[in-house]
Scaffold this active site. Structure first.
Site, short mmCIF file in Angstrom:
data_model
loop_
_atom_site.label_atom_id
_atom_site.label_comp_id
_atom_site.label_asym_id
_atom_site.label_seq_id
_atom_site.Cartn_x
_atom_site.Cartn_y
_atom_site.Cartn_z
N ALA A 22 42.28 -12.54 26.37
CA ALA A 22 42.02 -13.52 27.68
C ALA A 22 42.71 -14.71 27.55
O ALA A 22 43.12 -15.29 28.54
CB ALA A 22 40.46 -13.65 27.46
N ASN A 25 46.26 -14.76 28.01
CA ASN A 25 46.69 -14.60 29.62
C ASN A 25 46.54 -16.02 30.23
O ASN A 25 47.48 -16.42 31.00
CB ASN A 25 45.59 -13.62 30.22
CG ASN A 25 45.58 -12.06 29.68
OD1 ASN A 25 46.70 -11.94 29.11
ND2 ASN A 25 44.70 -11.46 29.97
N ASN A 153 32.83 -14.47 30.38
CA ASN A 153 33.64 -13.22 30.06
C ASN A 153 32.74 -12.07 29.50
O ASN A 153 33.00 -11.85 28.44
CB ASN A 153 34.91 -13.55 29.48
CG ASN A 153 36.07 -12.78 30.06
OD1 ASN A 153 35.83 -11.43 30.39
ND2 ASN A 153 37.19 -12.84 29.53
N TYR A 154 31.57 -11.81 29.77
CA TYR A 154 30.79 -10.89 28.98
C TYR A 154 31.31 -9.54 29.25
O TYR A 154 31.44 -9.00 30.38
CB TYR A 154 29.32 -11.01 29.57
CG TYR A 154 28.38 -10.02 29.13
CD1 TYR A 154 27.96 -10.09 27.70
CD2 TYR A 154 27.88 -9.09 29.92
CE1 TYR A 154 27.27 -9.17 27.22
CE2 TYR A 154 26.91 -8.16 29.48
CZ TYR A 154 26.43 -8.16 28.04
OH TYR A 154 25.58 -7.14 27.78
N ALA A 220 34.55 -18.46 45.50
CA ALA A 220 34.35 -19.14 44.42
C ALA A 220 33.72 -20.49 44.81
O ALA A 220 33.96 -21.17 45.88
CB ALA A 220 35.59 -19.64 43.82
N ASP A 246 40.86 -14.23 34.08
CA ASP A 246 41.78 -15.22 33.30
C ASP A 246 42.71 -15.85 34.13
O ASP A 246 42.98 -17.16 34.31
CB ASP A 246 42.59 -14.23 32.43
CG ASP A 246 41.56 -13.35 31.25
OD1 ASP A 246 40.53 -14.03 31.12
OD2 ASP A 246 42.08 -12.33 30.85
#
Length: 302
Positions: A22, A25, A153-154, A220, A246
């Site tokens: 991640a 990236n 980012n789970y 968003a 990412d």
């Protein structure tokens, strides 16, 4: 390693080797947009580790903060392109060099000169030493006047259980200036399942960050200095969804570091997310700045 063909993986299939992770990236995508970027991490003393360092250097990412563990292997992710636009992931990361990241790997100089430190819940899932490294790195960057951003980012498969993930992720979100999250992360972090975006934003902001960016259903929503801004993305035929979050974070961060306003940051975030899902690889399709201005109506970042 990404399967070269669509369908179940079988013995004899061909795979394409690429660079992932991640934070890597995000670093590559930011660098392609003209923002200096460095990565702190650990690889094994093996051909894969050497190849990954070369790949980062090829995108002009600073790797002076990278460490090499002589007695550990470089972590591996296998991507099965099960159907068009749907990927199944397998990991070989337990005991890997990257999983050993700890405060001892934080070299002097790299952090103190950073305008922003970005990390994710994927790295946090490696355990207490990794989380201690994230906490120390964040403290050093903030002490030098930089910002700390954190993408929740789970990934449930990477944690022993939901409660341990929640406690660790909340601690890191509380210590950040900027938090990125999606619907799954909101459910874990602030019990935000089904809540309106502004409710999620304010619940996360109550933990401590001054900026929160929430992605859900192609929209968003950002809370910055107590002001809410919203931007919708465009529909896309998904080729490879891995790395989309990412890319989104990279677009937002690149414009934040260039001093752009929230509206431009969100447009860039959506643009990079679009490029990510419509190209193969975790970040292979990340655009350069001159390409980004050509996306959509040719005025994405004007």
């Amino acid at each position: 390693f990404s399967a070269a063909s669509t369908g179940p993986v079988r013995i004899g299939d061909h795979f394409r080797m690429g660079l992932g992770g991640a934070e890597c990236n995000v670093a590559v995508a930011c660098r392609r947009l003209g923002v200096p970027a460095a990565v702190i991490g650990v690889v094994g003393d093996d051909p894969l580790g050497a190849a990954l360092l070369r790949a980062l250097r090829a995108d002009d990412v600073d790797v002076t903060g990278m460490a090499v563990e002589p007695d550990a292997f470089t972590g591996i992710m296998v991507k099965e392109m099960r159907t068009a636009g749907r990927v199944r992931i397998g990991y070989a990361r337990s005991g890997s060099a990257g999983s050993r990241i700890a405060p001892r790997h934080l070299a002097a100089g790299v952090l103190e000169g950073a305008a922003n430190l970005h990390s994710t819940g994927v790295t946090a899932s490696f355990g207490e030493l990794a989380r201690a490294a994230l906490a120390e790195a964040g403290a050093r960057v903030r002490a030098a006047g930089g910002l700390v951003s954190f993408d929740v980012n789970y990934r449930s498969r990477l944690w022993p259980d939901r409660e341990s993930a929640r406690a660790a992720l909340r601690a890191l979100a509380s210590a950040a200036d900027l938090v990125f999250l999606g619907a799954a992360e909101a459910e874990v972090l602030v019990d935000g399942a089904g809540a309106a975006p502004e409710e999620v934003l304010r619940a996360v902001a109550a933990l401590g960050p001054s900026q929160v960016v929430y992605r859900t259903d192609g929209i968003a929503t950002a809370l910055v200095d107590d002001m809410v801004s919203t931007a919708a993305g465009t529909s896309a035929a998904v080729v490879d969804p891995v790395g989309a979050g990412d890319a989104f974070a990279a677009g937002y961060l690149a414009e934040l570091l260039r001093g752009a306003d929230v509206a431009v940051r969100l447009r860039a975030a959506h643009a990079l997310g679009h490029w990510a899902v419509t190209t193969h690889g975790d970040h292979d399709g990340a655009p350069y700045r001159d390409e980004l201005t050509e996306w959509g109506e040719d005025d994405v970042l004007r």
